[in-house]
Design a protein around this motif. Structure first.
Motif, PDB file in Angstrom:
ATOM      1  N   SER A 174      -6.272  18.540  -2.328  1.00 30.87           N
ATOM      2  CA  SER A 174      -6.885  17.461  -1.554  1.00 30.87           C
ATOM      3  C   SER A 174      -8.095  17.974  -0.784  1.00 30.87           C
ATOM      4  N   LYS A 175      -9.224  17.303  -0.967  1.00 34.25           N
ATOM      5  CA  LYS A 175     -10.416  17.561  -0.157  1.00 34.25           C
ATOM      6  C   LYS A 175     -10.316  16.796   1.155  1.00 34.25           C
ATOM      7  N   SER A 176      -9.804  15.571   1.053  1.00 34.96           N
ATOM      8  CA  SER A 176      -9.523  14.718   2.205  1.00 34.96           C
ATOM      9  C   SER A 176      -8.355  13.837   1.795  1.00 34.96           C
ATOM     10  N   SER A 177      -7.972  12.913   2.653  1.00 32.65           N
ATOM     11  CA  SER A 177      -6.847  12.050   2.286  1.00 32.65           C
ATOM     12  C   SER A 177      -7.182  11.135   1.108  1.00 32.65           C
ATOM     13  N   TYR A 210      -2.075  13.269  -1.657  1.00 39.65           N
ATOM     14  CA  TYR A 210      -2.317  13.884  -0.346  1.00 39.65           C
ATOM     15  C   TYR A 210      -1.054  13.840   0.511  1.00 39.65           C
TER      16      TYR A 210
END
Length: 456
Positions: A15-18, A379
């Motif tokens: 995951s880079k972000s949610s 995520y």
């Protein structure tokens, strides 16, 4: 050049972000003796080729085969370990009846350590085979059997957070399954905490004691107060159920004239190491309290379909700043796979957004902006679970534990429909998340140690 214990080469998804996936194509992951990711190198990095030459071909070098990919290990934030013995049964009755007719009788059997060992051995192995590298467990009221579960996690290499359940209220619990009294419940909880902390000193991946009031209806005020004091004294994780169903939510309102979240907080049971299961009926004041205290939600979408009486607005709650992890809730949820729960999380969110009553006009049928994507469900199953537990897990990046599952898309019995060798890796990721089965999980590693492998 550093001397790494293990070096892995391959394409990974994390995951880079949610909402966004980071694709690490043909990266090198350098693991130190503590099982942590010390260095991550992309093919464009200046020292990539030098690192490759130094380690390639050595016994500690692991290169993925074509069609194989790294995923972070899954973090299951809500498992009733003893209920593995009844999984897949009795899902057709209300929660109160389910607990008293089926669940409490099976959990009472864990006073028998031979039976407990048989079930817990099988459960931990099953979860590892499904890619779950960390589990947050409710055990039973039995101190010895609960400690046995922690010992089995330590032995099998799973990161286990284990709670001896507290159920001390004689008016709310059956005579055959409850704590002897409040004083005993608190004393045995503290003894359990100390025993698990001692066990953790010799366990590489970590085992953790968790203060575990089953839920407010099971506990006296004195027990809840005493458990909150133990959390503060020993700086432990804490878990319970919160506003799961109409019945539980209304029980707490009638008893305390406030919602579950505020009652739990009054007893010192919320905080950044607290994970509360379900939370379907949280209102915005409750959500603000969760965000303010750092309390996380264990989102259990399969179980919620059977027992929660609603679909949780998980997108809305996450947007409020609440950490969210994914939970199987065995056996209220029938599946030990977080792949299955991630898929259900997406489907439930879309049903909430679109609505379920066709007699209503489309514009009145659903709750707008409720849907989540498979990226978000992934995520919750990985990085969100790590954040919920305040542990450096769930991401494939430096200073995180090397907890991974190796997914093989070419297993003959479970081949994924990938026919183009240059298929877009975002599409490959989605196919893995929607179609992977346990057969696709070739290896599982926790804290730099291989804990599961599946032969073809």
């Amino acid at each position: 050049m550093a001397n790494y214990t293990q070096v892995f080469k391959g394409t990974a998804f994390t995951s880079k972000s949610s909402k966004d996936i980071l694709i690490l194509k043909e990266h090198l992951f350098c693991i130190n003796q503590n099982g942590m990711i010390e260095k991550v190198l992309s093919p464009n990095d200046a020292d990539y080729q030098e690192m490759l030459r130094a380690h390639e071909g050595k016994v500690h070098f692991h290169q993925l085969e074509p069609g194989q990919y790294f995923l972070p290990g899954f973090v299951d934030t809500h498992v009733h370990a003893p209920q593995w013995a009844q999984s897949g049964t009795a899902l057709d009755i209300p929660l109160y009846d389910w607990l008293n007719t089926y669940t409490f009788p099976i959990e009472s059997k864990f006073s028998d350590l031979t039976f407990a060992k048989e079930v817990y051995d099988d459960l931990v192995s099953t979860l590892l085979a499904n890619g779950t590298t960390t589990s947050l467990y409710f055990a039973t009221v039995h101190k010895e059997a609960s400690l046995l579960l922690a010992e089995i996690c330590a032995q099998k290499g799973q990161r286990g957070l284990v709670g001896k359940v507290v159920m001390d209220d004689p008016e709310q619990n059956p005579p055959f399954y409850r704590d002897v009294d409040t004083k005993t419940a608190l004393a045995e909880t503290e003894e359990f905490i100390l025993a698990v902390k001692a066990l953790a000193k010799s366990t590489k991946q970590g085992v953790y004691p968790v203060v575990t009031p089953r839920f407010i209806p099971s506990c006296t005020d004195a027990a809840l107060k005493g458990l909150g004091e133990l959390v503060a004294k020993h700086d432990t994780h804490v878990q319970s159920h919160c506003s799961e169903s109409d019945w539980e939510h209304h029980h707490v309102q009638d008893r305390f004239q406030k919602n579950d979240a505020f009652a739990l907080n009054d007893f010192g049971l919320l905080g950044d190491k607290a994970v509360m299961a379900h939370c379907n009926f949280l209102d915005d004041d409750d959500a603000h309290l969760f965000a303010k205290t750092g309390t996380a939600i264990a989102h259990c979408p399969i179980s919620n379909a059977y027992f929660a009486n609603s679909v949780i607005p998980i997108s809305h709650l996450h947007a409020k700043g609440i950490d969210v992890g994914l939970g199987s809730d065995l056996s209220g949820g029938f599946s030990p796979s977080l792949f299955d729960n991630a898929r259900q999380a997406v489907m439930s969110s879309r049903m909430l957004e679109d609505g379920v009553n066709p007699a209503l006009p489309a514009e009145q049928r659903g709750l707008p902006s409720s849907r989540i994507t498979i990226n978000e469900a992934f995520y919750f199953a990985t990085a969100g679970g790590g954040e919920s537990l305040s542990l450096p897990i769930g991401r494939l990046e430096e200073n995180y534990a090397w907890d991974i599952q190796i997914i093989d898309s070419r297993v003959s019995s479970a081949k994924l429909p990938i026919f183009n060798p240059d298929e877009d890796l975002n599409d490959v990721f989605q196919k893995i998340m929607y179609l992977a089965r346990p057969e696709n999980i070739r290896e599982v590693w926790v804290q730099g140690e291989k804990v599961h492998s599946r032969k073809l």
